[in-house]
Write a protein that holds these residues in place. Structure first.
Motif, PDB file in Angstrom:
ATOM      1  N   TYR A   1       0.873  -1.158   0.000  1.00 57.83           N
ATOM      2  CA  TYR A   1       0.000   0.000   0.000  1.00 57.83           C
ATOM      3  C   TYR A   1       0.915   1.213   0.000  1.00 57.83           C
ATOM      4  O   TYR A   1       1.988   1.212   0.562  1.00 57.83           O
ATOM      5  CB  TYR A   1      -0.935  -0.005   1.226  1.00 57.83           C
ATOM      6  N   GLY A   2       0.571   2.217  -0.735  1.00 58.53           N
ATOM      7  CA  GLY A   2       1.382   3.421  -0.669  1.00 58.53           C
ATOM      8  C   GLY A   2       2.257   3.671  -1.878  1.00 58.53           C
ATOM      9  O   GLY A   2       2.528   4.819  -2.195  1.00 58.53           O
TER      10      GLY A   2
ATOM     11  N   THR B   1      -1.080  -1.181 -13.966  1.00 58.63           N
ATOM     12  CA  THR B   1      -0.205  -1.746 -12.932  1.00 58.63           C
ATOM     13  C   THR B   1      -0.181  -3.265 -12.992  1.00 58.63           C
ATOM     14  O   THR B   1      -1.095  -3.893 -13.521  1.00 58.63           O
ATOM     15  CB  THR B   1      -0.691  -1.352 -11.528  1.00 58.63           C
TER      16      THR B   1
ATOM     17  N   GLU C   1     -11.230 -10.761  -5.125  1.00 57.50           N
ATOM     18  CA  GLU C   1     -11.059  -9.315  -5.249  1.00 57.50           C
ATOM     19  C   GLU C   1     -12.373  -8.631  -5.602  1.00 57.50           C
ATOM     20  O   GLU C   1     -13.282  -9.237  -6.147  1.00 57.50           O
ATOM     21  CB  GLU C   1     -10.006  -9.018  -6.327  1.00 57.50           C
TER      22      GLU C   1
ATOM     23  N   GLN D   1     -13.824  -5.040  -7.524  1.00 58.15           N
ATOM     24  CA  GLN D   1     -13.398  -3.925  -8.366  1.00 58.15           C
ATOM     25  C   GLN D   1     -14.171  -2.652  -8.038  1.00 58.15           C
ATOM     26  O   GLN D   1     -15.394  -2.676  -7.954  1.00 58.15           O
ATOM     27  CB  GLN D   1     -13.590  -4.252  -9.838  1.00 58.15           C
TER      28      GLN D   1
ATOM     29  N   PHE E   1      -5.225   7.568  -4.291  1.00 56.12           N
ATOM     30  CA  PHE E   1      -4.410   6.434  -3.844  1.00 56.12           C
ATOM     31  C   PHE E   1      -3.630   6.723  -2.572  1.00 56.12           C
ATOM     32  O   PHE E   1      -3.261   5.798  -1.846  1.00 56.12           O
ATOM     33  CB  PHE E   1      -3.527   5.940  -5.002  1.00 56.12           C
ATOM     34  N   LYS E   2      -3.419   7.989  -2.248  1.00 51.01           N
ATOM     35  CA  LYS E   2      -2.810   8.279  -0.950  1.00 51.01           C
ATOM     36  C   LYS E   2      -3.823   7.995   0.156  1.00 51.01           C
ATOM     37  O   LYS E   2      -3.493   7.469   1.210  1.00 51.01           O
ATOM     38  CB  LYS E   2      -2.342   9.725  -0.883  1.00 51.01           C
TER      39      LYS E   2
ATOM     40  N   GLY F   1      -3.746   4.356   0.566  1.00 48.51           N
ATOM     41  CA  GLY F   1      -2.444   3.976   1.143  1.00 48.51           C
ATOM     42  C   GLY F   1      -2.386   4.293   2.620  1.00 48.51           C
ATOM     43  O   GLY F   1      -1.908   3.489   3.438  1.00 48.51           O
TER      44      GLY F   1
ATOM     45  N   HIS G   1      -3.749   1.752   4.685  1.00 55.91           N
ATOM     46  CA  HIS G   1      -3.064   0.465   4.497  1.00 55.91           C
ATOM     47  C   HIS G   1      -3.846  -0.496   3.615  1.00 55.91           C
ATOM     48  O   HIS G   1      -3.855  -1.703   3.843  1.00 55.91           O
ATOM     49  CB  HIS G   1      -2.780  -0.218   5.837  1.00 55.91           C
ATOM     50  N   ILE G   2      -4.508   0.044   2.613  1.00 55.19           N
ATOM     51  CA  ILE G   2      -5.258  -0.815   1.688  1.00 55.19           C
ATOM     52  C   ILE G   2      -4.426  -1.033   0.421  1.00 55.19           C
ATOM     53  O   ILE G   2      -4.089  -0.081  -0.283  1.00 55.19           O
ATOM     54  CB  ILE G   2      -6.617  -0.175   1.331  1.00 55.19           C
ATOM     55  N   ALA G   3      -4.085  -2.282   0.156  1.00 54.46           N
ATOM     56  CA  ALA G   3      -3.308  -2.611  -1.053  1.00 54.46           C
ATOM     57  C   ALA G   3      -4.239  -2.611  -2.253  1.00 54.46           C
ATOM     58  O   ALA G   3      -5.364  -3.087  -2.163  1.00 54.46           O
ATOM     59  CB  ALA G   3      -2.665  -3.978  -0.905  1.00 54.46           C
ATOM     60  N   VAL G   4      -3.798  -2.022  -3.338  1.00 52.30           N
ATOM     61  CA  VAL G   4      -4.605  -2.019  -4.556  1.00 52.30           C
ATOM     62  C   VAL G   4      -3.890  -2.793  -5.647  1.00 52.30           C
ATOM     63  O   VAL G   4      -2.675  -2.889  -5.650  1.00 52.30           O
ATOM     64  CB  VAL G   4      -4.895  -0.589  -5.076  1.00 52.30           C
ATOM     65  N   ASP G   5      -4.667  -3.340  -6.571  1.00 58.41           N
ATOM     66  CA  ASP G   5      -4.105  -4.070  -7.699  1.00 58.41           C
ATOM     67  C   ASP G   5      -4.812  -3.605  -8.952  1.00 58.41           C
ATOM     68  O   ASP G   5      -5.868  -2.987  -8.891  1.00 58.41           O
ATOM     69  CB  ASP G   5      -4.343  -5.573  -7.460  1.00 58.41           C
TER      70      ASP G   5
ATOM     71  N   ILE H   1      -4.689  -1.228 -11.251  1.00 56.59           N
ATOM     72  CA  ILE H   1      -5.173   0.139 -11.466  1.00 56.59           C
ATOM     73  C   ILE H   1      -5.246   0.368 -12.963  1.00 56.59           C
ATOM     74  O   ILE H   1      -4.299   0.083 -13.668  1.00 56.59           O
ATOM     75  CB  ILE H   1      -4.241   1.176 -10.840  1.00 56.59           C
TER      76      ILE H   1
ATOM     77  N   VAL I   1      -9.368  -4.273  -4.981  1.00 54.09           N
ATOM     78  CA  VAL I   1      -8.850  -4.437  -3.622  1.00 54.09           C
ATOM     79  C   VAL I   1      -9.309  -5.806  -3.126  1.00 54.09           C
ATOM     80  O   VAL I   1     -10.200  -6.426  -3.726  1.00 54.09           O
ATOM     81  CB  VAL I   1      -9.341  -3.342  -2.654  1.00 54.09           C
ATOM     82  N   SER I   2      -8.739  -6.289  -2.051  1.00 52.32           N
ATOM     83  CA  SER I   2      -9.163  -7.602  -1.531  1.00 52.32           C
ATOM     84  C   SER I   2     -10.567  -7.485  -0.923  1.00 52.32           C
ATOM     85  O   SER I   2     -10.971  -6.404  -0.508  1.00 52.32           O
ATOM     86  CB  SER I   2      -8.191  -8.071  -0.446  1.00 52.32           C
TER      87      SER I   2
END
Ligand SMILES: C[C@@H](O)[C@H](N)C(=O)O
Ligand SMILES: C[C@@H](O)[C@H](N)C(=O)O
Lengths: 165, 165
Positions: free
Chosen positions: A106-107, A128, B14, B16, B33-34, B37, B40-44, B46, B62-63
């Motif tokens: 993240y980040g 990405t 996941e 969307q 995205f900040k 972030g 603490h959320i991870a993204v995939d 994008i 995201v999960s």
């Protein structure tokens, strides 16, 4: 998991095409990319978001050499599938942050976009994967972007807060 | 260069998100995205295409665990940046063709999309890199898609015409 940003890359001999308002039904993407494949045109950075109201846009890049032929093919296919128009932007370059575990970091994306925003660089497209985050920007900003991203992710690594808790 | 398609992968836990009609100016992607972030959320995956008339859509995954919090954050940020709305689609899975030299492989994308089209599987979003081509599809088609792609790219490799001249 320690997130390792390995490097910053850029390519600028590419041209971006966008096919505006394609119908969102099975077979459309196949028609577009088989036509390009049959002409031996390699494509990169294919990007399509979800459709809203049954239509969506698709964009991708081809090499400068292939651009004239790609344009001819795409205008023909766009008519066949009932798309609105084909846009061509020869003024693009792709900058990427490359690393491992980007998915769980993240980040990274927020930080990359923030660095570009601080230098007033507009993001034309984003794509990405687990190992890289790529942005298309105007070609004149390539060097500025690479230098700023290198400073933020590589040189100042110790302040690199990305998800390695 | 012999194109080597190494395998077919899929992930389906996941969700969307799509932010519809964001203004296309520097700083917008950073804000979105900040905010994710910072939580603490991870993204995939994008995905953003170019803007038409000054607006564009952005989508990403995201999960499932992070989805409720992500939705809350995004609705707040969407208001701050003046976006039209936030869409959430929990019914997605990502299928990918993974290999080497995908960039120079004319034909891989067209072939992948054609296999999905032949099984009447609609492509919700697309994202590519040098080593993989990923499609978001409805979750119920995951197994069918993986099996059909495996047959086309792995089992029948000898008919694999992709650009290896
Ligand atoms: C828009 C395009 O991707 C379409 N959904 C298809 O499956 O071909
Ligand atoms: C849409 C968004 O990517 C915008 N162009 C930005 O740079 O933030």
């Amino acid at each position: 998991e320690k997130i390792a940003v390995r490097g910053i890359t850029s390519t600028d001999k590419e041209v971006q095409f966008t096919i505006v308002k394609v119908p969102d039904k099975p077979g459309i993407a196949a028609k577009i990319f088989k036509a390009l494949g049959d002409a031996h045109i390699a494509v990169d950075m294919i990007v399509q978001t979800v459709s809203v109201n049954g239509y969506t846009d698709m964009s991708f890049t081809v090499s400068e050499n292939d651009a004239p032929l790609a344009k001819e093919i795409l205008e023909k296919v766009a008519k066949e599938i009932g798309a609105e128009k084909v846009l061509m932007d020869p003024d693009v370059s792709k900058v990427s942050v490359v690393g491992l575990g980007m998915r769980s970091a993240y980040g990274v994306a927020g930080k990359m976009f923030d660095v570009l925003a601080k230098h007033n660089i507009n993001i034309k497209a984003i794509s990405t994967s687990e190992i890289r985050i790529s942005c298309l920007i105007a070609r004149k900003y390539t060097e500025l972007a690479v230098r700023a991203l290198h400073e933020a992710f590589i040189e100042n690594d110790k302040v690199n807060f990305v998800g390695d808790k």
